[in-house]
Design a protein around this motif. Structure first.
Motif, PDB file in Angstrom:
ATOM      1  N   LEU A  82       0.818  -1.209   0.000  1.00 56.56           N
ATOM      2  CA  LEU A  82       0.000   0.000   0.000  1.00 56.56           C
ATOM      3  C   LEU A  82       0.857   1.267   0.000  1.00 56.56           C
ATOM      4  O   LEU A  82       0.579   2.221  -0.741  1.00 56.56           O
ATOM      5  CB  LEU A  82      -0.941   0.002   1.210  1.00 56.56           C
TER       6      LEU A  82
ATOM      7  N   ILE B 137      -4.586  -1.789  -3.917  1.00 58.35           N
ATOM      8  CA  ILE B 137      -5.452  -2.232  -2.817  1.00 58.35           C
ATOM      9  C   ILE B 137      -5.861  -3.689  -3.016  1.00 58.35           C
ATOM     10  O   ILE B 137      -5.855  -4.494  -2.063  1.00 58.35           O
ATOM     11  CB  ILE B 137      -6.690  -1.324  -2.711  1.00 58.35           C
TER      12      ILE B 137
ATOM     13  N   TYR C 147       1.128   3.604  -3.173  1.00 59.40           N
ATOM     14  CA  TYR C 147       0.663   4.978  -3.124  1.00 59.40           C
ATOM     15  C   TYR C 147       1.691   5.919  -3.755  1.00 59.40           C
ATOM     16  O   TYR C 147       1.362   6.754  -4.618  1.00 59.40           O
ATOM     17  CB  TYR C 147       0.389   5.396  -1.683  1.00 59.40           C
TER      18      TYR C 147
END
Length: 273
Positions: A29, A71, A33
């Motif tokens: 994650l 995700i 990101y």
């Protein structure tokens, strides 16, 4: 006691495995990101060399898609079946689409604006009674910088259904003015004075034909209509103001009156019978 030891023997490896899986998911994650931001930023810079508005729109789409993929990958790492995730996302997507049909309509409208290109960044447009320069077309909204410095955020769906007037689509604008002079003024002299002003004003485009003519016999003035073209780079308001100031000075210099509303009162003596 033996059962407790057996439980710990079984539970601790599972807990350790879950902890490692959660750690991996967090790493995915976090890295995902920043990777999404990096990729969208790179795409924006590359596309911006040709079209800044398109680059902003595409970068936002890429950023969101990358986040969704990361995700799903993180959930798969902790043991969630990705097929189930995709099925749930599909079902949820239908429900969300129904609930957010207006927002999704704005996304579709944004795509239409990107494809049809009724305006580009920096264009001065008039839409829905608002006049401002285009700053950005986002996923859901279009941002306009108004003349007083305020920012108008308009849903893309409104932009595609509204009448848009793009005042900077061409590099020239035509200005129309009404000039009133006194009835005693010579028509040809007035026209000659105005023509000289236009010819000596650099903001006026000499390659475009202009029009000067008497178009109305007013209540207290001869009204001349003046149409001429100016280049956008000089500023429409600035050019209009400069022409008006020059015409006023030239008319005054030649003794031609610009009438204003006034009332003449005549007093007569009445004789007593």
């Amino acid at each position: 006691m033996q059962d407790f030891k057996s439980f710990l023997t079984t539970f601790i490896p599972q807990l350790e495995h879950l902890g490692i899986a959660l750690f991996k998911a967090c790493i995915i994650l976090i890295v995902g990101y920043y990777f999404s931001r990096f990729l969208s930023s790179k795409i924006r810079k590359i596309v911006a060399k040709k079209d800044e508005i398109l680059s902003r729109f595409i970068s936002q789409v890429v950023f969101i898609l990358c986040l969704v993929v990361m995700i799903v990958a993180a959930l798969g790492t902790i043991g969630v079946q990705t097929n189930s995730i995709i099925a749930v996302l599909g079902t949820a997507g239908v429900a969300i689409a129904l609930g957010l049909k207006d927002s999704l309509s704005s996304v579709a409208s944004g795509i239409v604006l990107i494809i049809l290109r009724p305006f580009k960044r920096g264009d001065l447009i008039e839409v829905g009674g608002l006049v401002g320069s285009v700053e950005a077309i986002n996923l859901f909204t279009t941002n306009l910088r108004l003349n007083d410095g305020k920012v108008a955020i308009i849903p893309n769906s409104n932009m595609t259904t509204a009448n848009i007037i793009n005042t900077t689509f061409n590099d020239q604008r035509r200005i129309e003015l009404i000039i009133g002079v006194g009835y005693e003024s010579d028509i040809e002299s007035v026209k000659k004075i105005i023509i000289e002003v236009l010819e000596n004003t650099p903001e006026v485009d000499p390659n475009q034909q202009h029009f000067i003519g008497l178009t109305e016999l007013g209540a207290s003035s001869l009204n001349f209509t003046l149409r001429f073209w100016v280049k956008i780079e000089y500023g429409v308001l600035n050019a209009q103001s400069k022409v008006l100031e020059s015409i006023k000075i030239a008319l005054d210099k030649n003794g031609i009156e610009i009438p204003y509303n006034k009332l003449d009162v005549n007093i007569t003596n009445a004789k007593m019978s």
